[in-house]
Design an enzyme around this catalytic site. Structure first.
Site, PDB file in Angstrom:
ATOM      1  N   GLU A  55       0.727  30.222   0.159  1.00  0.00           N
ATOM      2  CA  GLU A  55       1.360  28.911   0.277  1.00  0.00           C
ATOM      3  C   GLU A  55       1.097  28.279   1.642  1.00  0.00           C
ATOM      4  O   GLU A  55       0.852  27.074   1.740  1.00  0.00           O
ATOM      5  CB  GLU A  55       2.871  29.020   0.021  1.00  0.00           C
ATOM      6  CG  GLU A  55       3.235  29.338  -1.419  1.00  0.00           C
ATOM      7  CD  GLU A  55       2.802  28.254  -2.394  1.00  0.00           C
ATOM      8  OE1 GLU A  55       2.588  27.109  -1.950  1.00  0.00           O
ATOM      9  OE2 GLU A  55       2.680  28.547  -3.588  1.00  0.00           O
ATOM     10  N   TYR A 108       9.469  22.764   0.468  1.00  0.00           N
ATOM     11  CA  TYR A 108       8.511  23.159  -0.568  1.00  0.00           C
ATOM     12  C   TYR A 108       8.158  24.634  -0.467  1.00  0.00           C
ATOM     13  O   TYR A 108       8.233  25.374  -1.453  1.00  0.00           O
ATOM     14  CB  TYR A 108       7.229  22.326  -0.512  1.00  0.00           C
ATOM     15  CG  TYR A 108       6.149  22.983  -1.333  1.00  0.00           C
ATOM     16  CD1 TYR A 108       6.183  22.939  -2.714  1.00  0.00           C
ATOM     17  CD2 TYR A 108       5.137  23.733  -0.725  1.00  0.00           C
ATOM     18  CE1 TYR A 108       5.239  23.593  -3.481  1.00  0.00           C
ATOM     19  CE2 TYR A 108       4.187  24.386  -1.485  1.00  0.00           C
ATOM     20  CZ  TYR A 108       4.237  24.317  -2.860  1.00  0.00           C
ATOM     21  OH  TYR A 108       3.312  24.986  -3.612  1.00  0.00           O
ATOM     22  N   ASP A 167       5.763  19.081  -3.840  1.00  0.00           N
ATOM     23  CA  ASP A 167       4.801  18.877  -2.759  1.00  0.00           C
ATOM     24  C   ASP A 167       4.140  17.524  -3.003  1.00  0.00           C
ATOM     25  O   ASP A 167       4.632  16.719  -3.803  1.00  0.00           O
ATOM     26  CB  ASP A 167       3.781  20.022  -2.711  1.00  0.00           C
ATOM     27  CG  ASP A 167       2.834  20.005  -3.903  1.00  0.00           C
ATOM     28  OD1 ASP A 167       3.154  19.364  -4.933  1.00  0.00           O
ATOM     29  OD2 ASP A 167       1.764  20.636  -3.819  1.00  0.00           O
TER      30      ASP A 167
END
Length: 372
Positions: free
Chosen positions: A46, A130, A148
């Site tokens: 991520e 997020y 996002d």
């Protein structure tokens, strides 16, 4: 207008059916256990994907980084320099520094594991709403809603939102979350935004490509949602001064170790903000070429100069006097001490992409000169 009742059910069915057929289910991090045991690998993916294209992350960075730093403990106990070196080429180096800071906190507070709750994850450096939601959902199997830039684009078109507040987007995400299949649902939204509902959406050519077209309030004016402002770049003229000397047949090159926020901890060639890089006493220096580069809000045009000294002391004296007489420059860009490294050790140094480009020009010229 938000979805309710049978419309919400239909929305979930259409999206999940599309994901089953076309989603990127083969991605490595989408096939890991969701019990927290592999949450570190989710975390790394991520963070890397925040500012970097998926193919670059997969092809060049993700697996080498995991091999070098397989868990939070190894990341926490490694030198920052080694982490920055592995991050080289990804850019936005604050991400790498935040990773290590977070690893240190997790080592101390959570027994070298990531916390599972979004509110605790958000307390770690570099983790926003997020990333916290993605780690919690994808790494721990929790029913968490988030968005996002890709999901924002889907929501804005789906509900015809020209502009939107973060609080409104989060409210939408929370209210239409599919609790029964939150993992697949969130992955589906990410994929829909990345593959179909792009800045220029595929539905403009073929509406059947979007599974949500029939529910989309903005389908006739998709390019209007969300309204975005064109990014304005500032032009920046720089000079690189490559200063070298030889000792025992080995070339040494001058670097600065940056103390500025953007490049903190990276080694860079001395850079100067110059008025058209006006060089005085040009016969003392050798002009090597020019490079172009863009980062954050800047479009950089840099000229590269070479100065060969007899020894280290001469190099040091040269940099001491450089700002006084030799360059009509306004400021030294990199606030750091001058350090010297032999040419054969440069590959071990973490450097900015801008410095790598400048060194490539120097290396090409050096190889050409050596061959002649």
């Amino acid at each position: 207008m938000l979805f309710y009742g049978t419309t919400l059910t239909r929305y979930h069915e259409l999206l999940l059916s599309w994901y089953h057929k076309y989603g990127r289910k083969e991605l490595f991090w989408r096939n890991l256990p969701r019990d927290g045991s592999e949450s570190y690998k989710i975390y790394i993916s991520e963070v890397m994907l925040q500012q970097t294209q998926l193919t670059r992350v997969l092809d060049f960075f993700y697996f080498p980084f995991l091999k070098q730093f397989p868990n939070l403990e190894s990341l926490a106990k490694s030198s920052q320099e080694s982490i920055l070196k592995m991050w080289q080429g990804l850019g936005y180096y604050s991400r790498a520094r935040n990773l290590q800071q977070s690893a240190m906190i997790c080592l101390e507070k959570y027994h070298a594991s990531l916390p599972s709750k979004p509110e605790l994850l958000r307390e770690l450096p570099g983790i926003g709403n997020y990333t916290a939601g993605a780690i919690s959902c994808f790494g721990f199997g929790q029913n968490v809603a988030f968005y996002d830039s890709n999901i924002k684009r889907v929501f804005c078109r789906l509900f015809s939102l020209a502009t939107s507040r973060d609080s409104l987007l989060q409210e939408i995400a929370d209210r239409i979350l599919c609790f029964e299949r939150s993992f697949d649902y969130n992955q589906a939204l990410l994929d829909l935004g990345a593959l179909v509902c792009k800045p220029k959406p595929l539905c403009l050519q073929d509406y059947t490509l979007c599974p949500l077209y029939s529910l989309c309030e903005g389908r006739e004016r998709a390019m209007e949602f969300p309204q975005s402002r064109k990014k304005d770049y500032q032009n920046l003229d720089l000079c690189f001064m490559i200063c070298t000397y030889y000792k025992e047949n080995t070339m040494y090159i001058a670097f600065t170790k940056s103390k500025e926020k953007l490049y903190y901890g990276l080694y860079n060639l001395p850079q100067f903000l110059c008025q058209e890089c006006d060089i005085q006493e040009k016969e003392k220096y050798r002009y090597l070429g020019e490079i172009q580069h863009s980062y954050t809000k800047y479009r950089i045009h840099a000229k590269i100069w070479l100065h060969v000294c007899n020894d280290k002391e001469e190099c040091q004296d040269f940099f001491h006097s450089l700002g006084e007489n030799n360059l009509s420059c306004s400021a030294l860009m990199q606030n750091g001490d001058i350090v010297f490294f032999p040419n054969n050790e440069m590959n071990n140094l973490p450097m900015s992409t801008l410095t790598q480009k400048a060194l490539a020009v120097f290396a090409a010229e050096y190889s050409h000169s050596a061959s002649n």
